[in-house]
Design a protein around this motif. Structure first.
Motif, PDB file in Angstrom:
ATOM      1  N   SER A   1       0.847  -1.187   0.000  1.00  0.00           N
ATOM      2  CA  SER A   1       0.000   0.000   0.000  1.00  0.00           C
ATOM      3  C   SER A   1       0.885   1.240   0.000  1.00  0.00           C
ATOM      4  O   SER A   1       2.102   1.160   0.193  1.00  0.00           O
ATOM      5  N   PHE A   2       0.261   2.408  -0.219  1.00  0.00           N
ATOM      6  CA  PHE A   2       0.994   3.670  -0.283  1.00  0.00           C
ATOM      7  C   PHE A   2       0.391   4.653   0.709  1.00  0.00           C
ATOM      8  O   PHE A   2      -0.833   4.787   0.800  1.00  0.00           O
ATOM      9  N   SER A   3       1.241   5.346   1.431  1.00  0.00           N
ATOM     10  CA  SER A   3       0.809   6.453   2.269  1.00  0.00           C
ATOM     11  C   SER A   3       1.732   7.626   1.986  1.00  0.00           C
ATOM     12  O   SER A   3       2.958   7.480   2.042  1.00  0.00           O
ATOM     13  N   VAL A   4       1.155   8.770   1.658  1.00  0.00           N
ATOM     14  CA  VAL A   4       1.947   9.913   1.198  1.00  0.00           C
ATOM     15  C   VAL A   4       1.689  11.113   2.110  1.00  0.00           C
ATOM     16  O   VAL A   4       0.688  11.816   1.952  1.00  0.00           O
ATOM     17  N   PRO A   5       2.569  11.349   3.093  1.00  0.00           N
ATOM     18  CA  PRO A   5       2.448  12.558   3.926  1.00  0.00           C
ATOM     19  C   PRO A   5       2.850  13.771   3.109  1.00  0.00           C
ATOM     20  O   PRO A   5       3.871  13.760   2.415  1.00  0.00           O
ATOM     21  N   LEU A   6       2.061  14.846   3.190  1.00  0.00           N
ATOM     22  CA  LEU A   6       2.286  16.017   2.338  1.00  0.00           C
ATOM     23  C   LEU A   6       2.369  17.291   3.160  1.00  0.00           C
ATOM     24  O   LEU A   6       1.805  17.378   4.258  1.00  0.00           O
TER      25      LEU A   6
ATOM     26  N   TRP B   1      -2.901  -3.022 -10.891  1.00  0.00           N
ATOM     27  CA  TRP B   1      -2.289  -3.714 -12.023  1.00  0.00           C
ATOM     28  C   TRP B   1      -3.187  -4.887 -12.423  1.00  0.00           C
ATOM     29  O   TRP B   1      -3.607  -5.650 -11.568  1.00  0.00           O
ATOM     30  N   SER B   2      -3.468  -5.019 -13.710  1.00  0.00           N
ATOM     31  CA  SER B   2      -4.351  -6.097 -14.154  1.00  0.00           C
ATOM     32  C   SER B   2      -3.870  -6.703 -15.467  1.00  0.00           C
ATOM     33  O   SER B   2      -3.409  -5.984 -16.367  1.00  0.00           O
ATOM     34  N   ASP B   3      -3.979  -8.037 -15.543  1.00  0.00           N
ATOM     35  CA  ASP B   3      -3.693  -8.749 -16.797  1.00  0.00           C
ATOM     36  C   ASP B   3      -4.975  -9.264 -17.430  1.00  0.00           C
ATOM     37  O   ASP B   3      -4.949 -10.074 -18.356  1.00  0.00           O
ATOM     38  N   GLY B   4      -6.112  -8.796 -16.946  1.00  0.00           N
ATOM     39  CA  GLY B   4      -7.406  -9.262 -17.442  1.00  0.00           C
ATOM     40  C   GLY B   4      -7.987 -10.366 -16.593  1.00  0.00           C
ATOM     41  O   GLY B   4      -9.201 -10.588 -16.599  1.00  0.00           O
ATOM     42  N   LYS B   5      -7.142 -11.052 -15.837  1.00  0.00           N
ATOM     43  CA  LYS B   5      -7.588 -12.121 -14.945  1.00  0.00           C
ATOM     44  C   LYS B   5      -7.378 -11.734 -13.486  1.00  0.00           C
ATOM     45  O   LYS B   5      -8.259 -11.917 -12.655  1.00  0.00           O
ATOM     46  N   HIS B   6      -6.212 -11.197 -13.191  1.00  0.00           N
ATOM     47  CA  HIS B   6      -5.884 -10.795 -11.824  1.00  0.00           C
ATOM     48  C   HIS B   6      -5.989  -9.280 -11.682  1.00  0.00           C
ATOM     49  O   HIS B   6      -5.698  -8.541 -12.617  1.00  0.00           O
ATOM     50  N   SER B   7      -6.366  -8.833 -10.501  1.00  0.00           N
ATOM     51  CA  SER B   7      -6.359  -7.414 -10.164  1.00  0.00           C
ATOM     52  C   SER B   7      -5.522  -7.246  -8.901  1.00  0.00           C
ATOM     53  O   SER B   7      -5.901  -7.731  -7.834  1.00  0.00           O
ATOM     54  N   VAL B   8      -4.388  -6.582  -9.058  1.00  0.00           N
ATOM     55  CA  VAL B   8      -3.453  -6.385  -7.956  1.00  0.00           C
ATOM     56  C   VAL B   8      -3.616  -4.944  -7.493  1.00  0.00           C
ATOM     57  O   VAL B   8      -3.080  -4.012  -8.087  1.00  0.00           O
ATOM     58  N   ARG B   9      -4.363  -4.760  -6.408  1.00  0.00           N
ATOM     59  CA  ARG B   9      -4.839  -3.431  -6.011  1.00  0.00           C
ATOM     60  C   ARG B   9      -4.120  -2.917  -4.777  1.00  0.00           C
ATOM     61  O   ARG B   9      -3.976  -3.635  -3.788  1.00  0.00           O
ATOM     62  N   SER B  10      -3.674  -1.668  -4.835  1.00  0.00           N
ATOM     63  CA  SER B  10      -2.999  -1.047  -3.707  1.00  0.00           C
ATOM     64  C   SER B  10      -3.697   0.265  -3.342  1.00  0.00           C
ATOM     65  O   SER B  10      -3.858   1.140  -4.194  1.00  0.00           O
TER      66      SER B  10
END
Length: 341
Positions: free
Chosen positions: A238-243, A325-334
């Motif tokens: 996952s991503f956390s962006v302090p600004l 990120w997706s290849d049409g079968k997998h969804s790699v979600r962050s």
């Protein structure tokens, strides 16, 4: 005894064991009961037979008592990571103590209903063991990534998972990557893997001294002075962006550019993945390079960089996005969380 929720817990109903005959109601019902009692000289109530309800919706929901982000210690790491079943869980119970856990409770039961982290943690731990059995070569970080990147944040209807405390849609500071999905986690497609060296680099980015690192890891390690360690490049799912934010009234808007790098490992068949970005805010522009990753073999690794170009917002502002990120079968979600301080 009637226990009525306050607005802190809303409509959350937790099946606590009591020594006195008790009934728990949500805030709305509690307010109605109080109004009725105050308006009637002889208020009455009827206890009806217990029933079991199936298919209660919406489900799941984020528990009102669930710990929330942002991460106060290390803002660059998004917390929580994930949510799992943890409310009113029926499970085996020791006979050493009563169902309330109180010294005065002398009752003995074989089963009890408990809520909290002590219930969601066993669910996730069991799923981690399941993934390890199916993929014994996976590291703990790979297993964690599989659980996080395949988690879901919406119901089958398309509506966002609800925060029961507010009745509104939940967000990454409530559920992290989302609610765990065991079947999807068995075949995540890609994982964000990490080694011991990655975690040592993480401690270096926190400016740990050699003594502090040794007390934490039980090994001798000295951070390289010539190497740049950054929290943003820790290979987390996952991503956390302090600004930064503008200071004072009329202060000029502060624009900044932040780059995070991540590495994905292919744990599926050869495939080409394309990235998609979804954001709630126009104050942050995101660019992923490269936008396509082609994996020709299992366990092949590919890296990418996310560039965040941000505008200043009032202190305390938060917003969210996600990268997939997706290849049409997998969804790699962050999930991605932005916090202006």
């Amino acid at each position: 005894m009637i226990l009525s929720n306050t607005d802190t817990y809303g409509e959350e109903l937790v099946a606590d064991a009591h020594l006195l005959p008790s009934a728990a109601v949500g805030q709305k019902t509690g307010d109605a009961i109080k109004k009725y009692i105050a308006s009637d000289r002889n208020p009455t109530a009827i206890i009806g037979p217990g029933t079991t309800k199936l298919g209660v919706q919406p489900s799941p929901v984020v528990a009102a008592f669930s710990s929330r982000g942002p991460n106060p210690i290390t803002p660059a790491i998004l917390k929580p990571d994930i949510i799992a079943p943890g409310v009113n869980i029926l499970a085996g119970w020791t006979g050493a103590v009563g169902p309330t856990g109180l010294d005065s409770d002398q009752r003995h039961v074989n089963f009890n209903i408990i809520s909290g982290t002590s219930m969601s943690c066993p669910h996730v731990s069991g799923l981690a063991a399941l993934l390890k059995a199916a993929h014994p070569e996976w590291s703990p970080a790979a297993i964690k990534s599989a659980l996080m990147t395949t988690a879901y944040t919406a119901y089958k209807s398309g509506q966002k998972v609800e925060d029961v405390a507010t009745g509104r849609p939940a967000a990454p500071f409530d559920y992290g990557a989302g609610h765990v999905d065991p079947v999807a986690a068995l075949d995540p497609g890609l994982v964000y893997d990490s080694t011991i060296d990655d975690y040592l680099g993480f401690l270096c980015a926190l400016n740990y001294t050699p003594n502090q690192i040794k007390s934490t890891t039980h090994r001798d390690f000295t951070c390289q002075k010539s190497k740049k360690y950054t929290l943003g490049d820790f290979n987390y799912p996952s991503f956390s962006v302090p600004l930064e934010t503008a200071l004072g009234k009329g202060a000029a808007s502060v624009s900044s550019t932040i780059k995070y790098t991540r590495t994905l490992t292919n744990v599926g068949a050869p495939a080409t993945y394309k990235v998609s970005l979804y954001s709630q805010t126009q104050a942050v522009k995101m660019l992923v390079e490269p936008s396509t990753l082609t994996f020709g073999a299992q366990y092949e690794k590919k890296s990418y960089t996310v560039t965040f170009t941000t505008s200043s917002m009032p202190s305390g502002t938060t917003s969210f996005a996600h990268l997939e990120w997706s290849d049409g079968k997998h969804s790699v979600r962050s999930p991605i969380a932005f916090s202006w301080t």
